[in-house]
Design a protein around this motif. Structure first.
Motif, mmCIF file in Angstrom:
data_model
loop_
_atom_site.group_PDB
_atom_site.id
_atom_site.type_symbol
_atom_site.label_atom_id
_atom_site.label_comp_id
_atom_site.label_asym_id
_atom_site.label_seq_id
_atom_site.Cartn_x
_atom_site.Cartn_y
_atom_site.Cartn_z
ATOM 1 N N GLU A 81 24.111 -28.171 -25.839
ATOM 2 C CA GLU A 81 25.186 -27.372 -26.413
ATOM 3 C C GLU A 81 26.531 -28.041 -26.150
ATOM 4 O O GLU A 81 27.412 -28.067 -27.007
ATOM 5 N N GLN A 82 26.684 -28.617 -24.961
ATOM 6 C CA GLN A 82 27.927 -29.297 -24.621
ATOM 7 C C GLN A 82 28.165 -30.497 -25.532
ATOM 8 O O GLN A 82 29.286 -30.726 -25.991
ATOM 9 N N SER A 83 27.117 -31.258 -25.808
ATOM 10 C CA SER A 83 27.244 -32.401 -26.713
ATOM 11 C C SER A 83 27.726 -31.939 -28.080
ATOM 12 O O SER A 83 28.620 -32.554 -28.686
ATOM 13 N N PHE A 84 27.118 -30.856 -28.579
ATOM 14 C CA PHE A 84 27.513 -30.319 -29.877
ATOM 15 C C PHE A 84 28.974 -29.873 -29.848
ATOM 16 O O PHE A 84 29.760 -30.192 -30.749
ATOM 17 N N MET B 91 29.454 -36.114 -19.912
ATOM 18 C CA MET B 91 29.295 -35.827 -21.349
ATOM 19 C C MET B 91 30.660 -35.622 -21.999
ATOM 20 O O MET B 91 30.913 -36.113 -23.111
ATOM 21 N N THR B 92 31.540 -34.900 -21.327
ATOM 22 C CA THR B 92 32.885 -34.687 -21.869
ATOM 23 C C THR B 92 33.678 -35.979 -21.897
ATOM 24 O O THR B 92 34.322 -36.311 -22.907
ATOM 25 N N CYS B 93 33.642 -36.740 -20.803
ATOM 26 C CA CYS B 93 34.421 -37.981 -20.738
ATOM 27 C C CYS B 93 33.965 -38.994 -21.783
ATOM 28 O O CYS B 93 34.796 -39.686 -22.387
ATOM 29 N N LEU B 94 32.664 -39.097 -22.019
ATOM 30 C CA LEU B 94 32.165 -40.059 -22.996
ATOM 31 C C LEU B 94 32.566 -39.687 -24.420
ATOM 32 O O LEU B 94 32.533 -40.534 -25.314
ATOM 33 N N HIS B 95 32.946 -38.422 -24.633
ATOM 34 C CA HIS B 95 33.514 -37.998 -25.918
ATOM 35 C C HIS B 95 35.043 -38.024 -25.887
ATOM 36 O O HIS B 95 35.697 -37.493 -26.793
#
Length: 713
Positions: free
Chosen positions: A268-271, A314-318
Motif C-alpha cells: 500500500e505504501q508503494s502505491f 520505500m519513501t526515500c526511494l520514491h
C-alpha cells in the motif's frame, strides 16, 4: 529562499491525544527530554502537537481550553519549539480540525449530525466531530490559528483530519444544500440514500467535495496571512479511501505538499508513494506511518528494525520524506529505546538525501487513478447509515476501481515493469508514457474519454478493464453496453488461435472471475475477439459451506430458485459457452487498445497477474526503461537526472515479515543511450557493469532490504 521541506527528510511526530481528567496526565511532560529524543533519532524536521483530537490546547489559550497538565508550565511546549529552532531542527505545528472533543462538547450547534439526528459521541464514540460548514466553528478555528501563530515560532503547519468522517445533516449543511443544489438541477431535502444513479445523490457528493476543499483553502489562506512563508499540509490519507471522505484533488490544492499516515503495509505504501508523487503540488510528498505495530492502537508494540528500515526506505526511494509517528504515554513520558532505533534507521538513509532533491520518477506504464471514482456505482441503493460503511475498506466492495488499480500496481511491481500512477486531475501526464491502464474506471467524463482517444491516435496504447466509457466503447469497438450477467461468478475463455491466456487457462478450463460480467448489445464488433464469456452450469447459489447451519443462519434457501441446483457441490464450474466478447483488441490511430470485460488485474492470483502483465508487455512492445532478473518481491524504482548526468536506481524488498533476510545475486538492466562512466551504490561501493545495445546491465551481489544505485555519466 528554498522552503524547509525541500531538504529536510527525517521527520517525526509524537501523538499527544491526551485527556486531562486525571491530574497525572502530561504531568511529567519535559521539553528537554523530548528534544533529547529528537536528537537521538537524528530528526531534521519535527512535527509537534499544540492541540489534539481531544481539543485541549498546549498553550495559554483564550479562545479554547488549555490542558490542565500545562498549568504552571504554560511555556513548556513553546520551550520545545525554541530548542528545536536553536539546533536547526525545523518545526511543523500539529493542529486537529473537525475532530475536536472540547469544541463538540461546548458548542452543540457545531456538531456533525448523522442521518438519524445524532452527534458522533451520542452512541459512545470517542471522537467529537464538528462540521466544517458551520461558520461559527470556522471562526473559532481562525481565532485558534491567530493565537498559536502569535505564540509559537514554527516553519509549517499540519492540519489533521481535513475530510468528512461521516455524512453530515446538520443545519449548516442543510442550509448550504438548499442554497447551492438548485444550481446543479437538484432539489428536495438532503438525500439519505446512497444511489449512484440518482442525480440528487451525485450532486450531494459533488458539493461535499467542494465544501471540504473550500474549508481547507480558507484555513490555509488564514494561516499564510498570519504567518507569511509558512508551509501548510492537510491530512490526505483519505485520498486512498472511499467516497464518504470526499477527498479528490480538493485538499491537495490547499496544501504545499501532500501526505499523511497510512497503515496498510509496504505494498500500500508503494502505491501511495507513486500516487502522491503525482498529486503533490511540490516535492517531496510526505509519507507518515507509526513506529507501533501494526498501528497506533498498539501503544507499546514496536515495528522491528527491519520493518522500520523497509518503510523508511520505500519513501526515500520514491524521493519522498518519511515521517515516523510515536505516541506519548498519558503521563507525558516516552520510550527512549524507540528513538535509538529510529536514529539508527534514519542514520542509514542520510547518504541518500543529497540525491532525493534531484531527478524525475521515470516509467513506461501509467495507471489511471480516478479520484472521483472511489465508489461502487453498480451497488444497489442503501441507507447512508448502512453499517457496511463503517469500515470503508476495499474488501467491503465499496471501491472496485481502487481494488483493481491496486491489483495492477502489485502485478507490475512483481514483474519489474516500470509504472507510475497518474490521476484525472493531471490527465495530461499520460502523453509522456507509452501505455495507459484504465482499471474498472466508473463514469469517465466525455472530455476525459476524448483525451484518451487523442492519446491513442498519437501512438499511445491502452488497456481498459471492466467499466468503460460509452464514448470509448462505441468509438474503439463499435459496441454498446446492454446489461450485466445475473451470475456473479463468470469465466473468460481464450478464442481459437489466441495466446492471450498464455496457456494458463484454456477453452475447457477458462479464467475465473468473481464478478458480474458486462453484456454487449448484438452488433458488428470492431476489432479482434481474443476471449469470450463463459457462465457456470447454474447461477451461483448460497456460499458453499460444509456446515448447513452457517448458511441457514444467513440465507433463506428457496428450492424452486434457479440458484438452488448445482453441478458440483463445492464450486460453480464453467458450463455455458457464449459468443459474448470478453476480451477485444483493436487498432486506433497509431495506437493499440485492449478491453477486458472483467478486471483480470483485480484478482490476487498468480495466473491472472501473469496474463495481465503479458497484455501490458504486448501493448508496450516489451520495451521498457528497465527490467530485472530477481525475485518477484523485489521492487525497482528509477529516477532520471540528466541535469546532474546520472540515473538513480532503487531496489527494495517488499516481503511482509518481522525479520527480512538479505537478497542475493540480482541482475538489473537500465535503458541508456550512452555508456556510464561509473556505477556505484549510495555508500560508494563500485559495481561492475556491461553496456551493449543501449542497455546497462548490472550484477548486484546482495541487498539488505534496500539499496540505491548511482549511474554516473
Amino acid at each position: 529562499m528554498e522552503p524547509w521541506y525541500k531538504t529536510k527528510f527525517r521527520r517525526t511526530l509524537m501523538d499527544m491525544h491526551i485527556e486531562d481528567w486525571d491530574k497525572t496526565f502530561l504531568s511529567e511532560f519535559d521539553p528537554e527530554v523530548y528534544f533529547k529524543a529528537l536528537k537521538e533519532a537524528k530528526i531534521s524536521a519535527a512535527m509537534i502537537y499544540v492541540q489534539s483530537h481531544v481539543g485541549l490546547c498546549y498553550w495559554p489559550t483564550e479562545s479554547g481550553v488549555m490542558h490542565k497538565g500545562f498549568i504552571g508550565k504554560e511555556d513548556a511546549m513553546k520551550r520545545l519549539f525554541n530548542l528545536c529552532h536553536d539546533d536547526g531542527i525545523n518545526t511543523i505545528l500539529y493542529y486537529s480540525i473537525i475532530y475536536n472533543n472540547r469544541a463538540y462538547e461546548l458548542h452543540p450547534k457545531w456538531r456533525m449530525i448523522d442521518g438519524k439526528g445524532r452527534g458522533s459521541r451520542d452512541y459512545g464514540g470517542r471522537y467529537g466531530l464538528n462540521c466544517p460548514n458551520n461558520k461559527d466553528y470556522l471562526e473559532f478555528v481562525k481565532k485558534q490559528i491567530a493565537e498559536f501563530s502569535d505564540y509559537f515560532d514554527y516553519d509549517g503547519i499540519f492540519f489533521d483530519m481535513t475530510f468528512w468522517p461521516e455524512v453530515c445533516y446538520c443545519d449548516s449543511c442543510k442550509e448550504r444544500w438548499e442554497k447551492e443544489a438548485p444550481t446543479y438541477g437538484a432539489k428536495g431535502e438532503l438525500p439519505k440514500t446512497v444511489n449512484w444513479k440518482d442525480h440528487n445523490w451525485k450532486t450531494f457528493i459533488k458539493l461535499r467535495h467542494e465544501w471540504i476543499g473550500e474549508f481547507a483553502k480558507t484555513i490555509t489562506n488564514e494561516a499564510k496571512r498570519l504567518k507569511p512563508g509558512v508551509s501548510v499540509e492537510h491530512q490526505y490519507g483519505s485520498s486512498m479511501n472511499f467516497w464518504r471522505f470526499a477527498n479528490n484533488e480538493n485538499v491537495t490544492l490547499a496544501s504545499d505538499y501532500v501526505g499523511t499516515d497510512l497503515y496498510g503495509g509496504i505494498k500500500e505504501q508503494s502505491f501511495a508513494c507513486k500516487a502522491w508523487y503525482n498529486l503533490t503540488q511540490n516535492q517531496p510528498f510526505q509519507y507518515m506511518t507509526s513506529r507501533c505495530y501494526p498501528s497506533l492502537s498498539e501503544h507499546t508494540t514496536t515495528k522491528t528494525y527491519d520493518q522500520l528500515r523497509q518503510c523508511v526506505a520505500m519513501t526515500c526511494l520514491h524521493h519522498g520524506a518519511p515521517l515516523l509517528i510515536d505516541a506519548i504515554d498519558p503521563v507525558g513520558t516516552i520510550d527512549d529505546t524507540v528513538y535509538k532505533t529510529i536514529g539508527k534507521v534514519f542514520g542509514e538513509v542520510i547518504p541518500m538525501e543529497p540525491y532525493l532533491t534531484h531527478g524525475k520518477l521515470t516509467w513506461d506504464v501509467s495507471l489511471y487513478f480516478d479520484l472521483n471514482g472511489k465508489m461502487d456505482i453498480e451497488a444497489k441503493e442503501y441507507d447512508v447509515l448502512d453499517p457496511a460503511l463503517n469500515g470503508g475498506t476495499p474488501e467491503g466492495g465499496t471501491m472496485p476501481h481502487y481494488i483493481a488499480l491496486r491489483g495492477a500496481s502489485d502485478s507490475l511491481a512483481r514483474h519489474h515493469i516500470p509504472y507510475g500512477i497518474i490521476n484525472n486531475w493531471k490527465i495530461e501526464q499520460l502523453k509522456e508514457h507509452k501505455t495507459l491502464v484504465l482499471s474498472d474506471v466508473p463514469e469517465m467524463l466525455p472530455e476525459q474519454a476524448s483525451f484518451i482517444l487523442d492519446y491513442l491516435r498519437d501512438g499511445g496504447n491502452v488497456y481498459i478493464s471492466g467499466h468503460i466509457s460509452p464514448v470509448l466503447l462505441k468509438e474503439l469497438f463499435n459496441a454498446e453496453w446492454d446489461r450485466y450477467t445475473y451470475e456473479n461468478i463468470t469465466y473468460m475463455s481464450p478464442a481459437n488461435n489466441s495466446n492471450i491466456m498464455q496457456g494458463l487457462f484454456t477453452q475447457k478450463h477458462p479464467l475465473i472471475m468473481f464478478e458480474h460480467a458486462p453484456i454487449l448489445k448484438k452488433g458488428n464488433i470492431k476489432g479482434e475477439i481474443l476471449a469470450t464469456l463463459v457462465l457456470p452450469y447454474t447461477p451461483p447459489g448460497v456460499p458453499a459451506s460444509v456446515f448447513p447451519t452457517d448458511v441457514l443462519a444467513k440465507y433463506y434457501i428457496d428450492k424452486k430458485s434457479p440458484n438452488y441446483p448445482f453441478a458440483t457441490i463445492h464450486a460453480n464450474p464453467p458450463g455455458i459457452y457464449t459468443d459474448q466478447p470478453a476480451i477485444i483488441k483493436a487498432l486506433y490511430g497509431k495506437g493499440k487498445v485492449i478491453w477486458s470485460a472483467l478486471p483480470i488485474e483485480k484478482a490476487d492470483r498468480f495466473q491472472h497477474s501473469e496474463i495481465f502483465a503479458g497484455i501490458i508487455r504486448y501493448l508496450s512492445g516489451d520495451d521498457f526503461q528497465f527490467g530485472a532478473d530477481c525475485p518477484i518481491s523485489i521492487e525497482c524504482i528509477l529516477f532520471d537526472d540528466p541535469e546532474n548526468k546520472q540515473k538513480l536506481f532503487g531496489l527494495i524488498e517488499t516481503r511482509e515479515d518481522t525479520i527480512i533476510p538479505p537478497t542475493y545475486d540480482l541482475r538489473v538492466w537500465i535503458k541508456s543511450t550512452e555508456p556510464p562512466k561509473k556505477v556505484h551504490t549510495v555508500d560508494g561501493s563500485d559495481l561492475p557493469f556491461d553496456y551493449r545495445e543501449n542497455k546497462i546491465t548490472i550484477d548486484i551481489p546482495k541487498i539488505n532490504i534496500y539499496d540505491m544505485i548511482i549511474i554516473k555519466y
